[in-house]
Motif scaffolding. Structure first.
Motif, short mmCIF file in Angstrom:
data_model
loop_
_atom_site.label_atom_id
_atom_site.label_comp_id
_atom_site.label_asym_id
_atom_site.label_seq_id
_atom_site.Cartn_x
_atom_site.Cartn_y
_atom_site.Cartn_z
N UNK A 109 -50.06 35.35 38.90
CA UNK A 109 -49.79 36.73 39.27
C UNK A 109 -48.27 36.94 39.36
N UNK A 110 -47.78 37.80 40.22
CA UNK A 110 -46.34 38.06 40.23
C UNK A 110 -45.55 36.87 40.77
N UNK A 111 -44.22 36.94 40.70
CA UNK A 111 -43.37 35.79 40.98
C UNK A 111 -43.52 35.25 42.40
N UNK A 112 -43.98 36.09 43.34
CA UNK A 112 -44.12 35.63 44.72
C UNK A 112 -45.24 34.60 44.88
N UNK A 113 -46.10 34.49 43.88
CA UNK A 113 -47.23 33.55 43.95
C UNK A 113 -46.99 32.27 43.14
N UNK A 114 -45.87 32.20 42.43
CA UNK A 114 -45.70 31.12 41.45
C UNK A 114 -45.71 29.75 42.09
N UNK A 115 -44.94 29.53 43.14
CA UNK A 115 -44.86 28.20 43.74
C UNK A 115 -46.20 27.74 44.26
N UNK A 116 -46.88 28.60 45.01
CA UNK A 116 -48.18 28.23 45.57
C UNK A 116 -49.19 27.93 44.47
N UNK A 117 -49.15 28.70 43.39
CA UNK A 117 -50.09 28.50 42.29
C UNK A 117 -49.83 27.19 41.56
N UNK A 118 -48.57 26.92 41.25
CA UNK A 118 -48.24 25.68 40.54
C UNK A 118 -48.51 24.45 41.40
N UNK A 119 -48.22 24.54 42.69
CA UNK A 119 -48.48 23.41 43.59
C UNK A 119 -49.97 23.09 43.64
N UNK A 120 -50.79 24.14 43.77
CA UNK A 120 -52.24 23.93 43.84
C UNK A 120 -52.75 23.35 42.52
N UNK A 121 -52.27 23.89 41.41
CA UNK A 121 -52.68 23.37 40.10
C UNK A 121 -52.35 21.89 39.97
#
Length: 278
Positions: A109-121
């Motif tokens: 989603x937007x840039x505010x979610x990038x770190x959490x998304x990549x870490x979970x992946x």
């Protein structure tokens, strides 16, 4: 019931309707990425309900022996409520899907979610030795570094240009610049990735570039497009390459349809023709 004007872009309101569409795709050698529409919940109840539906969807896909996987938005399963909620719901989805041999994509989603998304992946992909994929966006200036980080992570990475209106300081704005970034990201991925690349684009130039890189490096890749956009091209490409169609469904179809109709001129004209009956 979804009206005909929207049914080009949305498979239906119920899981069974989406799976019927998947069967039709499979008959034409196109595989499906099934997404339950929903995002940005500020209450745990709908986030958990959607997570449960994803688990049931994975079971239905496996039971039906379909060529399909699922795709989940982080804000849909609790990221707006906290990263711990998102991680808990996503882990349950991935574990259930893994038990049934169904791949899980994590949408970006937007840039505010990038770190959490990549870490979970990264955590889940390493834990399950693949079986999970994530999306990266070429318009974000950080993405080159993110892709280097992901090069040795098992699982797949989907490359898209990026559809969110991000701040100038963190994102490229010009179409030509974004295209060049997309090409550069593909070049790096085809040279360094071993676990598969997804080319999420309707742009013939980007697809042709990916095909050339595949022929040069031999790296596995797949082409991903949206339901209702360049369908004929999807079927033609599937004669030679692995093609996946992103298949959304669910009761929250109105906002999704509006975005699809407005983002490309030919989509808007399709909608107008349907309204005036031509």
């Amino acid at each position: 019931m979804i009206p005909p004007i929207a049914s080009r872009f949305v498979a239906g309101e119920e899981p069974a309707e989406a799976l019927d569409h998947v069967r039709q795709l499979n008959d034409r050698d196109v595989k499906a990425i099934v997404n339950l529409l929903g995002e940005h919940y500020d209450d745990r109840e709908p986030a958990h309900a959607d997570a449960v539906e994803y688990q049931e969807l994975a079971e239905d896909i496996a039971r039906s022996d379909l060529e399909a996987c699922i795709s989940v938005k982080p804000s849909q399963i609790g990221l707006d409520l906290g990263e711990d909620v998102f991680r808990e719901e996503l882990t349950e989805i991935v574990e259930t899907a893994a038990d049934h041999g169904v791949f899980v994509w994590i949408d970006m989603e937007d840039h505010t979610t990038t770190d959490a998304t990549l870490d979970a992946f990264e955590d889940l992909a390493r834990e399950h030795n693949g079986g999970v994929g994530v999306c990266v966006q070429a318009n974000l200036k950080r993405t080159r570094d993110d892709v280097k980080r992901l090069a040795d992570v098992p699982g797949k990475v989907r490359f898209v240009k990026g559809a969110y209106d991000e701040p100038d300081e963190i994102a490229y704005k010009g179409k030509e610049t974004v295209n060049k970034e997309y090409e550069a990201l593909l070049e790096y991925a085809f040279e360094h990735f071993e676990d598969g690349i997804a080319v999420g684009s309707h742009d013939p130039a980007m697809i042709d570039h990916a095909i050339s890189l595949h022929e040069e490096h031999g790296t596995d890749f797949e082409i991903q497009m949206l339901m209702g956009v360049r369908d004929d091209a999807q079927y033609d490409l599937a004669d030679e390459y692995e093609v996946w169609q992103y298949v959304p469904y669910g009761g929250r179809w109105k906002s999704y349809f509006y975005r699809r109709a407005m983002e490309r001129k030919e989509n808007l004209w399709f909608a107008v023709r349907a309204i005036i009956g031509r």
